[in-house]
Scaffold this motif. Sequence first.
Motif, PDB file in Angstrom:
ATOM      1  N   HIS A  71      -9.579  13.997  -1.836  1.00 30.30           N
ATOM      2  CA  HIS A  71      -8.676  15.107  -2.170  1.00 30.30           C
ATOM      3  C   HIS A  71      -7.231  14.610  -2.151  1.00 30.30           C
ATOM      4  N   VAL A  72      -6.499  14.958  -3.201  1.00 32.09           N
ATOM      5  CA  VAL A  72      -5.066  14.666  -3.242  1.00 32.09           C
ATOM      6  C   VAL A  72      -4.355  16.007  -3.226  1.00 32.09           C
ATOM      7  N   ARG A  73      -3.718  16.343  -2.106  1.00 34.35           N
ATOM      8  CA  ARG A  73      -3.122  17.656  -1.909  1.00 34.35           C
ATOM      9  C   ARG A  73      -1.616  17.609  -2.129  1.00 34.35           C
ATOM     10  N   ARG A  74      -1.121  18.454  -3.020  1.00 36.82           N
ATOM     11  CA  ARG A  74       0.321  18.618  -3.186  1.00 36.82           C
ATOM     12  C   ARG A  74       0.779  19.744  -2.268  1.00 36.82           C
ATOM     13  N   LYS A  75       1.749  19.427  -1.404  1.00 33.90           N
ATOM     14  CA  LYS A  75       2.233  20.421  -0.445  1.00 33.90           C
ATOM     15  C   LYS A  75       3.721  20.644  -0.656  1.00 33.90           C
ATOM     16  N   SER A  76       4.385  21.183   0.349  1.00 32.70           N
ATOM     17  CA  SER A  76       5.771  21.601   0.201  1.00 32.70           C
ATOM     18  C   SER A  76       6.704  20.426  -0.083  1.00 32.70           C
ATOM     19  N   TYR A  77       7.783  20.741  -0.818  1.00 30.30           N
ATOM     20  CA  TYR A  77       8.843  19.787  -1.131  1.00 30.30           C
ATOM     21  C   TYR A  77       8.343  18.553  -1.894  1.00 30.30           C
ATOM     22  N   GLY A  78       7.225  18.704  -2.619  1.00 28.48           N
ATOM     23  CA  GLY A  78       6.749  17.626  -3.466  1.00 28.48           C
ATOM     24  C   GLY A  78       5.976  16.537  -2.765  1.00 28.48           C
ATOM     25  N   TRP A  79       5.672  16.711  -1.481  1.00 26.30           N
ATOM     26  CA  TRP A  79       4.923  15.683  -0.755  1.00 26.30           C
ATOM     27  C   TRP A  79       3.447  15.741  -1.120  1.00 26.30           C
ATOM     28  N   THR A  80       2.847  14.569  -1.260  1.00 26.15           N
ATOM     29  CA  THR A  80       1.430  14.454  -1.589  1.00 26.15           C
ATOM     30  C   THR A  80       0.690  13.849  -0.407  1.00 26.15           C
ATOM     31  N   HIS A  81      -0.453  14.455  -0.049  1.00 20.70           N
ATOM     32  CA  HIS A  81      -1.237  14.018   1.103  1.00 20.70           C
ATOM     33  C   HIS A  81      -2.653  13.669   0.651  1.00 20.70           C
ATOM     34  N   LEU A  82      -3.256  12.738   1.372  1.00 17.23           N
ATOM     35  CA  LEU A  82      -4.617  12.306   1.075  1.00 17.23           C
ATOM     36  C   LEU A  82      -5.575  12.852   2.127  1.00 17.23           C
ATOM     37  N   GLU A  83      -6.723  13.382   1.662  1.00 25.26           N
ATOM     38  CA  GLU A  83      -7.808  13.793   2.548  1.00 25.26           C
ATOM     39  C   GLU A  83      -9.127  13.272   1.973  1.00 25.26           C
ATOM     40  N   VAL A  84     -10.092  13.066   2.847  1.00 23.51           N
ATOM     41  CA  VAL A  84     -11.393  12.537   2.434  1.00 23.51           C
ATOM     42  C   VAL A  84     -12.499  13.370   3.076  1.00 23.51           C
ATOM     43  N   THR A  85     -13.498  13.756   2.280  1.00 21.23           N
ATOM     44  CA  THR A  85     -14.665  14.453   2.810  1.00 21.23           C
ATOM     45  C   THR A  85     -15.836  13.483   2.865  1.00 21.23           C
ATOM     46  N   GLU A  86     -16.457  13.396   4.036  1.00 20.23           N
ATOM     47  CA  GLU A  86     -17.610  12.515   4.242  1.00 20.23           C
ATOM     48  C   GLU A  86     -18.787  13.327   4.774  1.00 20.23           C
ATOM     49  N   GLY A  95       0.800  -1.215   0.000  1.00 17.12           N
ATOM     50  CA  GLY A  95       0.000   0.000   0.000  1.00 17.12           C
ATOM     51  C   GLY A  95       0.834   1.265   0.000  1.00 17.12           C
ATOM     52  N   GLU A  96       2.154   1.116  -0.196  1.00 17.42           N
ATOM     53  CA  GLU A  96       3.020   2.285  -0.214  1.00 17.42           C
ATOM     54  C   GLU A  96       2.685   3.199  -1.398  1.00 17.42           C
ATOM     55  N   ASN A  97       3.017   4.475  -1.247  1.00 19.87           N
ATOM     56  CA  ASN A  97       2.846   5.483  -2.311  1.00 19.87           C
ATOM     57  C   ASN A  97       1.387   5.659  -2.731  1.00 19.87           C
ATOM     58  N   PHE A  98       0.472   5.427  -1.776  1.00 22.88           N
ATOM     59  CA  PHE A  98      -0.950   5.501  -2.092  1.00 22.88           C
ATOM     60  C   PHE A  98      -1.349   6.903  -2.555  1.00 22.88           C
ATOM     61  N   ALA A  99      -0.866   7.928  -1.840  1.00 25.79           N
ATOM     62  CA  ALA A  99      -1.241   9.296  -2.202  1.00 25.79           C
ATOM     63  C   ALA A  99      -0.737   9.652  -3.602  1.00 25.79           C
ATOM     64  N   SER A 100       0.500   9.285  -3.922  1.00 24.73           N
ATOM     65  CA  SER A 100       1.031   9.575  -5.258  1.00 24.73           C
ATOM     66  C   SER A 100       0.302   8.776  -6.332  1.00 24.73           C
ATOM     67  N   PHE A 101      -0.057   7.545  -6.004  1.00 28.27           N
ATOM     68  CA  PHE A 101      -0.837   6.707  -6.923  1.00 28.27           C
ATOM     69  C   PHE A 101      -2.166   7.369  -7.256  1.00 28.27           C
ATOM     70  N   LEU A 102      -2.870   7.854  -6.221  1.00 28.18           N
ATOM     71  CA  LEU A 102      -4.130   8.551  -6.458  1.00 28.18           C
ATOM     72  C   LEU A 102      -3.900   9.856  -7.215  1.00 28.18           C
ATOM     73  N   GLY A 103      -2.745  10.496  -6.943  1.00 31.70           N
ATOM     74  CA  GLY A 103      -2.418  11.721  -7.664  1.00 31.70           C
ATOM     75  C   GLY A 103      -2.268  11.488  -9.157  1.00 31.70           C
ATOM     76  N   ARG A 104      -1.670  10.379  -9.527  1.00 27.96           N
ATOM     77  CA  ARG A 104      -1.532  10.052 -10.945  1.00 27.96           C
ATOM     78  C   ARG A 104      -2.906   9.835 -11.586  1.00 27.96           C
ATOM     79  N   ILE A 105      -3.804   9.176 -10.851  1.00 29.65           N
ATOM     80  CA  ILE A 105      -5.150   8.961 -11.390  1.00 29.65           C
ATOM     81  C   ILE A 105      -5.887  10.293 -11.497  1.00 29.65           C
TER      82      ILE A 105
END
Length: 399
Positions: free
Chosen positions: A246-261, A211-221
Amino acid sequence: MIRTLWIESFKAFSDDPGRTAPGIRLQPMTVLVGPNGSGKSTILQAIDALGWLSAGTIKEMLDAHHWEYADLAHLRAERAQTALQAEIDLPDAARARWRLTLGSRRSPGVASESIEKAVGDAWRTIIHRTGRDVARYPERAGIGKEKTTLSLPSSWLSTIDLKADRDRFPTLVALAQWARRIRAYYFLDPVALRASSRGTGERYDELGLHGENFASFLGRIKSRPKDFARLIERVRAHYPRLVDIHVRRKSYGWTHLEVTEKWNGEQATFNARQVSDGLLRIIAVAAMHEMREAPSVLLIDEIENGLHPRLLGGLVAMLEELTKTGSTQVIATTHSPITLNYVSSPESVLLVTRGKGGGVRVTPMNETRSFQELREHFELGELWYNAGEERLVPGKKGR
């Protein structure tokens, strides 16, 4: 897809023909059930090993799984060689039979390998390998037999060039393409799924092993809006509280995952650390539909982990949907009777048990004892839970 799989002296499977399961018939969607330690995960690992050795070395496979070579052979098979064989349906009605044998604990490495193609009702050898000696036989007219001497700690398929060899060895190319797309997710680790990741290249077009790189994987999609919208709708169909991913790109190229419910009519946005394990797994499986290249075989262990019982039907539906594309075969294990209730076909369920002397037995659910009578009163999972392995196996259809 794999039509039939044979396993000899590999982990739970013995080398004794009297105690080894005969060829295991697999379906486009196959669910393995049975007691702990019966050999379900060994079946997944055998298929995974074929995938690894089609493109990489034995050492790479061992390192990725934290295995030792001595752990591969059956516990009581000190001197036996491990053999894995699969009969595979390939594109354009082609069919291949691939057998790979590893040396005993005392002789690590590939001991032998053979690949055959179906020609009518017969089988024609196209690769025959014993130790260092390899013979490759022609598939096209005008091409002579090739011999070489090579020490290779992997399958001969790892040498196949998908472009250069396409005309001369079309079956080997098709088999290599299939084997290299086998993907195993034994445990989609919630910690790995929650982690931020950094990267945007093609290597993130699929999910990591755990399950590694999940946020970047979703970012590609997400860079493909129609595919990402389809992913969200697929999750929402089974988890109606989902509003957005939500796939958020933040500082230094890091990608974070957020979900709205939506809860009780109000919306709330959660970061990945606050999202439930079950929802993360549902999103991961939904995203597998949107890989740039679909897996040829998708292996998932204990698919019910982290999921509320009411969500299990949705997960099974998404896995069955994958198989309907015709390009992906799904093989999964479960200990959940509720999960089994949602499987569409009895032919898709294999009951894995231990027989005489501890040997692994694999019995299609619809061939277990008294199946037809019991099926009139129970769903598949209820039948398995209430009857139990002791009553269901051994048995023959109609008894």
